[in-house]
Write a protein that holds these residues in place. Sequence first.
Motif, PDB file in Angstrom:
ATOM      1  N   TYR A 444      47.625  40.230  39.574  1.00  0.00           N
ATOM      2  CA  TYR A 444      46.567  39.058  39.390  1.00  0.00           C
ATOM      3  C   TYR A 444      46.850  38.135  38.410  1.00  0.00           C
ATOM      4  N   VAL A 474      41.455  35.608  46.470  1.00  0.00           N
ATOM      5  CA  VAL A 474      40.514  36.718  46.427  1.00  0.00           C
ATOM      6  C   VAL A 474      39.436  35.948  45.808  1.00  0.00           C
ATOM      7  N   ASN A 476      36.310  36.604  42.561  1.00  0.00           N
ATOM      8  CA  ASN A 476      35.748  37.192  41.586  1.00  0.00           C
ATOM      9  C   ASN A 476      36.573  38.765  41.356  1.00  0.00           C
ATOM     10  N   LEU A 477      37.544  38.303  40.497  1.00  0.00           N
ATOM     11  CA  LEU A 477      38.120  39.516  40.047  1.00  0.00           C
ATOM     12  C   LEU A 477      37.496  40.213  38.877  1.00  0.00           C
ATOM     13  N   LEU A 479      38.344  42.346  36.482  1.00  0.00           N
ATOM     14  CA  LEU A 479      39.149  42.870  35.737  1.00  0.00           C
ATOM     15  C   LEU A 479      39.255  42.416  33.969  1.00  0.00           C
ATOM     16  N   SER A 482      40.394  38.615  32.941  1.00  0.00           N
ATOM     17  CA  SER A 482      39.965  37.592  33.820  1.00  0.00           C
ATOM     18  C   SER A 482      38.738  36.801  33.395  1.00  0.00           C
ATOM     19  N   VAL A 509      32.025  40.917  41.362  1.00  0.00           N
ATOM     20  CA  VAL A 509      32.913  41.991  41.971  1.00  0.00           C
ATOM     21  C   VAL A 509      32.623  41.797  43.581  1.00  0.00           C
ATOM     22  N   THR A 513      38.024  42.544  46.611  1.00  0.00           N
ATOM     23  CA  THR A 513      38.566  42.894  45.334  1.00  0.00           C
ATOM     24  C   THR A 513      38.522  44.511  45.200  1.00  0.00           C
ATOM     25  N   PHE A 517      42.367  46.457  44.771  1.00  0.00           N
ATOM     26  CA  PHE A 517      42.990  47.039  43.466  1.00  0.00           C
ATOM     27  C   PHE A 517      42.369  48.588  43.662  1.00  0.00           C
ATOM     28  N   GLU A 592      40.111  33.494  42.937  1.00  0.00           N
ATOM     29  CA  GLU A 592      41.394  33.872  42.072  1.00  0.00           C
ATOM     30  C   GLU A 592      42.483  34.186  42.668  1.00  0.00           C
ATOM     31  N   ALA A 594      46.078  36.722  43.886  1.00  0.00           N
ATOM     32  CA  ALA A 594      46.673  38.139  43.374  1.00  0.00           C
ATOM     33  C   ALA A 594      47.940  38.119  44.418  1.00  0.00           C
ATOM     34  N   SER A 623      51.227  36.345  35.193  1.00  0.00           N
ATOM     35  CA  SER A 623      50.174  37.413  35.950  1.00  0.00           C
ATOM     36  C   SER A 623      50.441  38.780  35.511  1.00  0.00           C
TER      37      SER A 623
END
Length: 766
Positions: A444, A474, A476-477, A479, A482, A509, A513, A517, A592, A594, A623
Amino acid sequence: MIQHYLKIAIRNLLRYKAQTSISVIGLAVGFASFALSGMWVNYEQSYDTFHDGADRIYVASISSVFYSSGYSTITSPLLAPYLVKNFPGIESATYTNFTTEFNDEQSRHWKMISVDSAFISIFPVTVLEGNLQFLYNTADEVAISDKAARILFGDESPIGKEYPFDKKMTITAVVQEWKGHSNYDFDVISRRKAPKYQEWGYADGTTLFRVAPGTNIDALQKKLESMEVDMRGTIRKYPVRITPLTEMHYTYPYYNTFVRIEYVRLFCLVSMLIVLGALSNYLIIYLIRIRMRQREWALRKVNGATEKSLIILLMSEIILLLFAAILVGLLLVEICLPTFKQWSYIFEESYFFYKETLIYMSIATGIVLLFAWGTLAVQRHFTLQSAISSVFTSCFSVFYRRMGLWLQLVISIGFIFCTVVMIKQLHHLRTSADMGVTHTDVEYVAYLQGISDDEKENWVRLMKEIPGIDFREVSNLPLPGSSNSMFTTIEWDDKQPGDEEIAISSFQVSKETFNLFGLQLVTGIFPDESSDRNDVLINEALAKKFGWKNPIGKKFSKSYVVAGVLRDIRLSPTVEAMPAVYTISMFPPRKEYAYTYHGKYEDAQKAINEHIKQNYPDFYMWSRSFSRIIDDATASERVLMKLLTVSSIICIIIAVFGVFSLVNLSCEQRRKEIAVRKVNGATISDIIGIFLREYMSILALAAIVAFATGYIVMKHWLEGYVIQTTITWWIYVAILATVIVIISISIGWRIWQAARQNPAKVIKSE
């Protein structure tokens, strides 16, 4: 006389070539390992020790989930003045930016540090020419080191001239470079620009401070850990941890692959154990040979030899052995030096490494000689009567033989056990779902530079054109690392009296996503379009903070309702996850990026840079993926695992050869005993059993000590991880069975050969 001693020593060493070779190799590996690891530890501990009052300078750090240590030295710009104002024991404090490193057109490497005026009060800088007034004003000026001045301007004075790498800057001072290696090495000193935000929640530099002489550091640490500050009208905790500046380099390493200093110290100890094992193996056989030559010693005594001359004669062989080991050790250092520089980041001249190596090898040799002399001194009474009776000498030889073999087996089994547990833990980290992400190979984009918002659509198109790169947009990561926000709450269901407010990271989220993941729901459901907008997901850490065993349907922060619990997502296997809440489409989706790739990461990055920089020369992308996060977090362990594997192999070879040599000599000494037993009806299996019982009993005692010690050591090591493997029973069984098989094979053939001899011929020859 010395020539005579050396001639005898050389003959003995050449007579037993296999034993000499194994001993030299074992000692050489131990010497080289001890020299390099000892040099490494000393080098790391000497950073910034040359400053006046270095023992009173500390670096501040705050809790962070983004670093494997659990702490970050990146702090708020408000911290430095706050410390000076509110803590009388702190004399001064400075806030510095990161060191900037770059190469010029001639591939020369330069370092620039950006500091404020308080920096030179903590680190006195010697001005050779000009002045440092630019640190107190806003002028575009810099200072350069005397080394940089010689390289850039030769014998000319650089004062008033343009700074070659930024024509807007003027050189106003030449300062003396540091006397030793430092966390703040520099070629150029510039003035630190004012921070973008003057807030406690903003951080972009490091806070260093100096305490007054006699300050109670433990008391100061306790006060800093309970420190509270005003964050926009709300009093919040801002706990600060302090570390001596001299420990900063290895406590907060600049490089991800830096090997932890405690592992280097451990390997230094391992190196000495290898030396001890190799020396014990040699001395066991050597003492047996001495006992076999006892009549020679008695005759030498009768002919006027003194105890001192006999000890010198015995020690000459050991000294020659050590000399050969040092030469081979130096060769090993030369072979290993490129890898050592890569692991240690010590880039000194070759002279430095060889000088330090010889110093540490001399220390190790001195210890070995002392140990060998002490062992041989016990057998210094070589009188005629003692040679004939030889009761004490015989008992000592048997005891030393068994103890030496036991020690070698303890070291070997211990190394193997620790290596196997370490391999199992690293495999567990790679394959376990405890990091919170199933698809660990998804990269990401954490940072993007050189692409404006208007150009991102075209950039995405170019990324999708790169062969071997599966790039996607994508939303709204969710993680760590981020974009996210934080808030605190004081309201939740089942709150107990005395519970304090809880800081919570907030993420958005999407189902996309979530699936990309491979995030995992521990309990509950993923909210969909039909769910209430206040339905959220929380992680296990937040549920634990709230004290909820069954969190589904519980409320917090007035409106949030828990619909499901996500497994904790961690950026480090050694740090607990931060409490987090995950909202579902509360705001418009944030774009976002990835991607996945085929082949090696370095090749993928090279392909991306070559393709994108054709259109965007200033492009830079950073990344992350969870597989590489794990690799970075366990880099020290992987290096240590390799070192322990090599150590285990060396120790096993030494131990097996030692057992074989002992059995060979024992068979020679006990030929008559074996023959008598055969005459009295003993079978070949009975004779083999006698020998095996002796060595297997030694092995059993060694295994007990090695496994118990190894378990304690590795259990303590595993406690440093939030995600832990288990030390299962099959590890003990597999290691013990393997060692039994190796030893049985190594000695079985020789015993079988001795047991098959004709007893009549043996007794007749005796």
